[in-house]
Design a protein around this motif. Sequence first.
Motif, PDB file in Angstrom:
ATOM      1  N   VAL A  11     -12.740  -7.701   2.344  1.00 60.28           N
ATOM      2  CA  VAL A  11     -11.585  -6.965   1.845  1.00 60.28           C
ATOM      3  C   VAL A  11     -11.775  -6.696   0.359  1.00 60.28           C
ATOM      4  CG1 VAL A  11      -9.136  -7.218   1.237  1.00 60.28           C
ATOM      5  CG2 VAL A  11      -9.904  -7.820   3.527  1.00 60.28           C
ATOM      6  N   ILE A  12     -11.384  -5.499  -0.061  1.00 64.53           N
ATOM      7  CA  ILE A  12     -11.309  -5.170  -1.485  1.00 64.53           C
ATOM      8  C   ILE A  12      -9.865  -4.799  -1.783  1.00 64.53           C
ATOM      9  CG2 ILE A  12     -12.025  -3.591  -3.327  1.00 64.53           C
ATOM     10  CD1 ILE A  12     -14.675  -3.239  -1.895  1.00 64.53           C
ATOM     11  N   ASP A  13      -9.297  -5.413  -2.803  1.00 67.26           N
ATOM     12  CA  ASP A  13      -7.914  -5.147  -3.212  1.00 67.26           C
ATOM     13  C   ASP A  13      -7.943  -4.501  -4.594  1.00 67.26           C
ATOM     14  OD1 ASP A  13      -5.195  -5.095  -3.311  1.00 67.26           O
ATOM     15  OD2 ASP A  13      -4.910  -7.272  -3.290  1.00 67.26           O
ATOM     16  N   PHE A  54       0.836  -1.199   0.000  1.00 63.55           N
ATOM     17  CA  PHE A  54       0.000   0.000   0.000  1.00 63.55           C
ATOM     18  C   PHE A  54       0.872   1.250   0.000  1.00 63.55           C
ATOM     19  CE2 PHE A  54      -2.755   3.289   1.508  1.00 63.55           C
ATOM     20  CZ  PHE A  54      -4.040   2.928   1.129  1.00 63.55           C
ATOM     21  N   HIS A  55       1.869   1.269   0.859  1.00 58.58           N
ATOM     22  CA  HIS A  55       2.676   2.474   1.021  1.00 58.58           C
ATOM     23  C   HIS A  55       3.815   2.574   0.007  1.00 58.58           C
ATOM     24  CE1 HIS A  55       0.567   3.948   4.523  1.00 58.58           C
ATOM     25  NE2 HIS A  55       0.552   2.721   4.994  1.00 58.58           N
ATOM     26  N   SER A  56       4.052   1.508  -0.769  1.00 56.90           N
ATOM     27  CA  SER A  56       5.048   1.585  -1.834  1.00 56.90           C
ATOM     28  C   SER A  56       4.393   1.842  -3.189  1.00 56.90           C
ATOM     29  CB  SER A  56       5.873   0.291  -1.896  1.00 56.90           C
ATOM     30  OG  SER A  56       5.069  -0.811  -2.268  1.00 56.90           O
ATOM     31  N   GLY A  57       3.078   2.008  -3.193  1.00 57.38           N
ATOM     32  CA  GLY A  57       2.388   2.349  -4.425  1.00 57.38           C
ATOM     33  C   GLY A  57       1.946   1.165  -5.249  1.00 57.38           C
ATOM     34  N   ARG A  58       1.976  -0.039  -4.672  1.00 56.72           N
ATOM     35  CA  ARG A  58       1.477  -1.205  -5.398  1.00 56.72           C
ATOM     36  C   ARG A  58      -0.015  -1.351  -5.099  1.00 56.72           C
ATOM     37  NH1 ARG A  58       5.295  -4.576  -7.606  1.00 56.72           N
ATOM     38  NH2 ARG A  58       4.217  -6.532  -7.107  1.00 56.72           N
ATOM     39  N   ASN A  59      -0.482  -2.590  -4.949  1.00 55.39           N
ATOM     40  CA  ASN A  59      -1.919  -2.773  -4.735  1.00 55.39           C
ATOM     41  C   ASN A  59      -2.364  -2.164  -3.406  1.00 55.39           C
ATOM     42  OD1 ASN A  59      -0.241  -5.130  -3.998  1.00 55.39           O
ATOM     43  ND2 ASN A  59      -2.117  -5.845  -2.999  1.00 55.39           N
ATOM     44  N   GLN A  60      -3.617  -1.734  -3.377  1.00 52.66           N
ATOM     45  CA  GLN A  60      -4.187  -1.084  -2.207  1.00 52.66           C
ATOM     46  C   GLN A  60      -5.295  -1.961  -1.617  1.00 52.66           C
ATOM     47  OE1 GLN A  60      -5.519   2.870  -3.039  1.00 52.66           O
ATOM     48  NE2 GLN A  60      -3.497   3.616  -3.591  1.00 52.66           N
ATOM     49  N   VAL A  61      -5.078  -2.423  -0.403  1.00 53.96           N
ATOM     50  CA  VAL A  61      -6.085  -3.211   0.307  1.00 53.96           C
ATOM     51  C   VAL A  61      -6.999  -2.274   1.084  1.00 53.96           C
ATOM     52  CG1 VAL A  61      -6.423  -4.839   2.210  1.00 53.96           C
ATOM     53  CG2 VAL A  61      -4.725  -5.317   0.448  1.00 53.96           C
ATOM     54  N   HIS A  62      -8.301  -2.531   0.995  1.00 55.61           N
ATOM     55  CA  HIS A  62      -9.303  -1.755   1.721  1.00 55.61           C
ATOM     56  C   HIS A  62     -10.157  -2.707   2.542  1.00 55.61           C
ATOM     57  CE1 HIS A  62      -8.067   0.636  -1.724  1.00 55.61           C
ATOM     58  NE2 HIS A  62      -8.398   1.701  -1.027  1.00 55.61           N
ATOM     59  N   LEU A  63     -10.552  -2.271   3.713  1.00 57.20           N
ATOM     60  CA  LEU A  63     -11.266  -3.108   4.672  1.00 57.20           C
ATOM     61  C   LEU A  63     -12.732  -2.736   4.718  1.00 57.20           C
ATOM     62  CD1 LEU A  63      -8.652  -2.822   7.565  1.00 57.20           C
ATOM     63  CD2 LEU A  63      -8.704  -4.517   5.717  1.00 57.20           C
TER      64      LEU A  63
END
Length: 203
Positions: free
Chosen positions: A113-115, A92-101
Motif C-alpha cells: 500500500v502507498i498512502d 479518499f473520497h472526502s479529499g484527505r489522504n489517498q490510499v493506493h494498492l
Amino acid sequence: MGGGNAGGRDNGWPDQRDREEHYATFPHMTVIENDAHRIDPLGPDDILHYEQLALEIYQLLSDEHTLKFLPQKKLASVTAAQDWLSAAILNFHSGRNQVHLIRSKKTGALLGVIDVIPPAVAREHYQLAEYPFFLEFYLKGSARGQSLMSRLLPKVISHLQRDGIDEVAAVVNRQNIPAAKVLRRAGFKLSGTFDHAQDLYCC
C-alpha cells in the motif's frame, strides 16, 4: 517492509475549510505500472470486493516483517482491517489522504500500500516549518528483496511532480535501512531529524 511513515494520524472527517483546501490542492493519482506490478487508487471495484480486500489489508498490516519498525500500525483482527478500509475509502473520497494498492499483474495479489498524505492533514498532527505531501508505504514480507519499491517509487514521484507537487517527504525509522535506501534511490535526501527515532527525507 514498512516505509515512509508520517506517524500516528487519525482518520476523522475534515471540516468545510479543510475539504476546500484538500479538493483545491490534491490531484487524484491514476494507475501507475511496470511490466510486473501496478498501483491503483481505491476505486468502485474495490468497494465491490470489500470483504476480500479487507482480508488482504489484514494480512498486510498484521505481517510482522511489514511492521517491524511500525508496530503501532498493526491490525489485531479482520474487523479492524474493515474499519481501516472504510476510513481509507471515506478519506479518499472526502479529499484527505489517498490510499493506493500495489498488486501483482500476474496473480492480482495485494503486495503493498502507498498512502499519499496532503499538507492539510499533516498540519493537523505536526509542528513543521513547511508542510509537503507525505508518503507512507507498506510492503508485504513475501515481496521483500525484489526491488519492487525501488522500481515503483520513482514512477510515483514523477507522477506527483507532473501534477504540480514539487515537495514530497517521508518519515523513516532510522534503523529501517532498506526503506531509507529505497527513498534515496527515488531521489529523496536526508533533511533532518523528525523525532527521537525517525528521520525526515525530502524530494
